[in-house]
Design a protein around this motif. Structure first.
Motif, PDB file in Angstrom:
ATOM      1  N   ARG A 185       0.861  -1.177   0.000  1.00  0.00           N
ATOM      2  CA  ARG A 185       0.000   0.000   0.000  1.00  0.00           C
ATOM      3  C   ARG A 185       0.901   1.232   0.000  1.00  0.00           C
ATOM      4  O   ARG A 185       1.787   1.366   0.851  1.00  0.00           O
ATOM      5  N   VAL A 186       0.689   2.119  -0.963  1.00  0.00           N
ATOM      6  CA  VAL A 186       1.583   3.267  -1.133  1.00  0.00           C
ATOM      7  C   VAL A 186       0.776   4.555  -1.335  1.00  0.00           C
ATOM      8  O   VAL A 186      -0.433   4.520  -1.550  1.00  0.00           O
ATOM      9  N   THR A 187       1.506   5.668  -1.248  1.00  0.00           N
ATOM     10  CA  THR A 187       0.956   6.967  -1.625  1.00  0.00           C
ATOM     11  C   THR A 187       1.700   7.436  -2.861  1.00  0.00           C
ATOM     12  O   THR A 187       2.929   7.458  -2.887  1.00  0.00           O
ATOM     13  N   ILE A 188       0.938   7.762  -3.891  1.00  0.00           N
ATOM     14  CA  ILE A 188       1.505   8.247  -5.142  1.00  0.00           C
ATOM     15  C   ILE A 188       1.537   9.774  -5.113  1.00  0.00           C
ATOM     16  O   ILE A 188       0.557  10.424  -4.733  1.00  0.00           O
ATOM     17  N   ASN A 225       8.837   8.183 -14.836  1.00  0.00           N
ATOM     18  CA  ASN A 225      10.003   8.653 -14.074  1.00  0.00           C
ATOM     19  C   ASN A 225       9.706   9.911 -13.256  1.00  0.00           C
ATOM     20  O   ASN A 225      10.541  10.337 -12.454  1.00  0.00           O
ATOM     21  N   LEU A 226       8.519  10.499 -13.423  1.00  0.00           N
ATOM     22  CA  LEU A 226       8.142  11.697 -12.662  1.00  0.00           C
ATOM     23  C   LEU A 226       7.106  11.388 -11.583  1.00  0.00           C
ATOM     24  O   LEU A 226       6.607  12.299 -10.922  1.00  0.00           O
ATOM     25  N   ILE A 227       6.810  10.109 -11.397  1.00  0.00           N
ATOM     26  CA  ILE A 227       5.853   9.704 -10.365  1.00  0.00           C
ATOM     27  C   ILE A 227       6.612   9.370  -9.083  1.00  0.00           C
ATOM     28  O   ILE A 227       7.564   8.580  -9.094  1.00  0.00           O
ATOM     29  N   HIS A 228       6.214   9.974  -7.980  1.00  0.00           N
ATOM     30  CA  HIS A 228       6.853   9.741  -6.682  1.00  0.00           C
ATOM     31  C   HIS A 228       6.038   8.708  -5.908  1.00  0.00           C
ATOM     32  O   HIS A 228       4.801   8.753  -5.902  1.00  0.00           O
ATOM     33  N   VAL A 229       6.742   7.798  -5.236  1.00  0.00           N
ATOM     34  CA  VAL A 229       6.075   6.726  -4.495  1.00  0.00           C
ATOM     35  C   VAL A 229       6.573   6.723  -3.058  1.00  0.00           C
ATOM     36  O   VAL A 229       7.786   6.723  -2.815  1.00  0.00           O
ATOM     37  N   PHE A 230       5.625   6.716  -2.113  1.00  0.00           N
ATOM     38  CA  PHE A 230       5.946   6.749  -0.678  1.00  0.00           C
ATOM     39  C   PHE A 230       5.208   5.638   0.044  1.00  0.00           C
ATOM     40  O   PHE A 230       4.100   5.255  -0.319  1.00  0.00           O
ATOM     41  N   ASP A 231       5.857   5.131   1.097  1.00  0.00           N
ATOM     42  CA  ASP A 231       5.215   4.107   1.922  1.00  0.00           C
ATOM     43  C   ASP A 231       3.973   4.693   2.579  1.00  0.00           C
ATOM     44  O   ASP A 231       4.015   5.785   3.148  1.00  0.00           O
ATOM     45  N   LEU A 232       2.871   3.963   2.518  1.00  0.00           N
ATOM     46  CA  LEU A 232       1.603   4.485   3.053  1.00  0.00           C
ATOM     47  C   LEU A 232       1.671   4.709   4.552  1.00  0.00           C
ATOM     48  O   LEU A 232       1.089   5.664   5.069  1.00  0.00           O
ATOM     49  N   ALA A 286       7.916   7.305   4.066  1.00  0.00           N
ATOM     50  CA  ALA A 286       9.268   7.332   3.488  1.00  0.00           C
ATOM     51  C   ALA A 286       9.216   7.045   1.979  1.00  0.00           C
ATOM     52  O   ALA A 286       8.355   6.302   1.498  1.00  0.00           O
ATOM     53  N   ARG A 287      10.151   7.609   1.254  1.00  0.00           N
ATOM     54  CA  ARG A 287      10.230   7.396  -0.176  1.00  0.00           C
ATOM     55  C   ARG A 287      10.566   5.942  -0.485  1.00  0.00           C
ATOM     56  O   ARG A 287      11.408   5.337   0.175  1.00  0.00           O
ATOM     57  N   ARG A 288       9.907   5.343  -1.492  1.00  0.00           N
ATOM     58  CA  ARG A 288      10.195   3.981  -1.905  1.00  0.00           C
ATOM     59  C   ARG A 288      11.149   3.982  -3.107  1.00  0.00           C
ATOM     60  O   ARG A 288      11.185   4.925  -3.879  1.00  0.00           O
TER      61      ARG A 288
END
Length: 355
Positions: free
Chosen positions: A275-278, A342-349, A353-355
């Motif tokens: 589960r992530v935050t985009i 390559n411009l999409i940022h992904v973070f732990d839900l 923290a950045r994935r």
């Protein structure tokens, strides 16, 4: 000139901790901006560096030498405040020379330093005026001149442009940047304005609740924010955030709550089921049905000239999208738009923290 080192800095007011064991190294001659929301501890930290606030724990070093035990006047610093704090009955020259006079410098030396600073800041024609005869920008330049004449090892700026209008802030940013380029003194600049921090500093330090969230070059923080807080704070307008689930890891793919999918950069470290935050920056959207296209409907149009800012009902929520100012857009118009992987940022839900 001097480097500034903070080791395990802590500050509490009574039982309330404000700064939590902060470590920071500032190179000799660097321009560093401390940025964060109100109450994050940035001004308190600056006041501790200046000696105006006592440390609860830790150590401050200038050029490798401890200065915690020194009074502000003995630390060889100069401070520029939000308020100009000019003496209204004195001329510009007298205001700039006042601290030198108190320090006992001979008149000839005082006059030379004032003349040199006036030339540097283009204040020569104003030296015989009083503060009431100056504009806000001129008064702030005089305050900067008063700091320059001291020839300090470290400059400290505490939100010096907050009282100026938007146009004048842009002008003064240019002048402060130019001043640092000429004198190359270690400078620490406190601001709540992340645009100000990004445009002025070599290094930006993002503070939150008395801790450093991330420190680095401005564009590093913009391109690779370490966590959700930095991602949401750096960039204007702010980054859009969407909840998602990873449905493939070999070719990283995220499924949004609406069922739409986004292909992520191959280097993204995720596993199926995560589960992530985009994070999607408004300026990274490209109108049209390209890779990662999301369907949307325009709700609000704000034209700023070269760009148009849109609020778009997209992916189950309202997202901010920036398009070229020449694009013909109106409310209720359908607007598909895409963001390159390559411009999409992904973070732990959970941790942010950045994935």
């Amino acid at each position: 000139m001097a480097s500034v080192t903070l080791k395990g800095i802590k500050k509490s007011f009574g039982a309330v901790p404000i700064i939590h064991g902060l470590d920071l190294d500032i190179a000799d001659g660097a321009f560093v901006a401390l940025v964060g929301p109100s109450g994050c501890g940035k001004s308190t930290l600056l006041r501790m560096i200046a000696g105006l606030e006592e440390l609860s724990d830790g150590e401050i070093l200038f050029g490798g030498e401890p200065v915690d035990h020194l009074s502000p006047r003995d630390r060889n610093i100069a401070m520029v405040f939000q308020s100009y704090a000019l003496y209204p009955h004195m001329t510009v020259a007298q205001n700039m020379a006042f601290n030198l006079k108190i320090a006992g410098l001979p008149a000839a030396e005082r006059d030379k330093r004032v003349a040199d600073a006036a030339k540097l800041l283009e204040l020569g024609e104003l030296l015989h005026r009083r503060p009431a005869q100056l504009s806000g920008g001129q008064r702030q330049r005089v305050a900067m001149g008063r700091a320059v004449v001291r020839d300090p090892a470290v400059f400290l700026f505490d939100e010096p442009l907050s009282n100026l209008d938007a146009k004048l802030r842009v002008q003064m940013r240019t002048e402060i940047k130019g001043l640092h380029a000429k004198i190359r003194r270690t400078s620490i600049y406190v601001t709540h304005d992340q645009v100000e921090a990004m445009t002025l500093a070599d290094t930006v330090v993002v503070l939150n609740k008395g801790k450093i969230e991330q420190a680095g070059e401005p564009m590093d923080l913009y391109r690779r924010p370490a966590n959700l807080f930095v991602a949401g704070f750096i960039g204007s307008p702010a980054m859009n955030f969407l909840s998602a689930e990873i449905i493939a890891a070999d070719r990283p793919t995220a499924r949004l709550q609406t069922g739409e999918t986004l292909v992520l950069d191959p280097s993204t470290k995720v596993s199926a089921g995560d589960r992530v935050t985009i994070g999607l920056r408004p300026e990274n959207f490209v109108p049209g049905n390209g890779t990662n296209a999301l369907a949307g409907t325009i709700k609000l149009v704000e034209r700023t000239g070269a760009q148009t800012h849109l609020v778009v009902a997209m992916a189950g929520q309202d997202l901010t999208v920036i398009v070229d100012g020449s694009l013909d857009v109106v409310p209720d118009m359908a607007l598909p738009a895409s963001v390159a992987p390559n411009l999409i940022h992904v973070f732990d839900l959970n941790t942010g923290a950045r994935r």
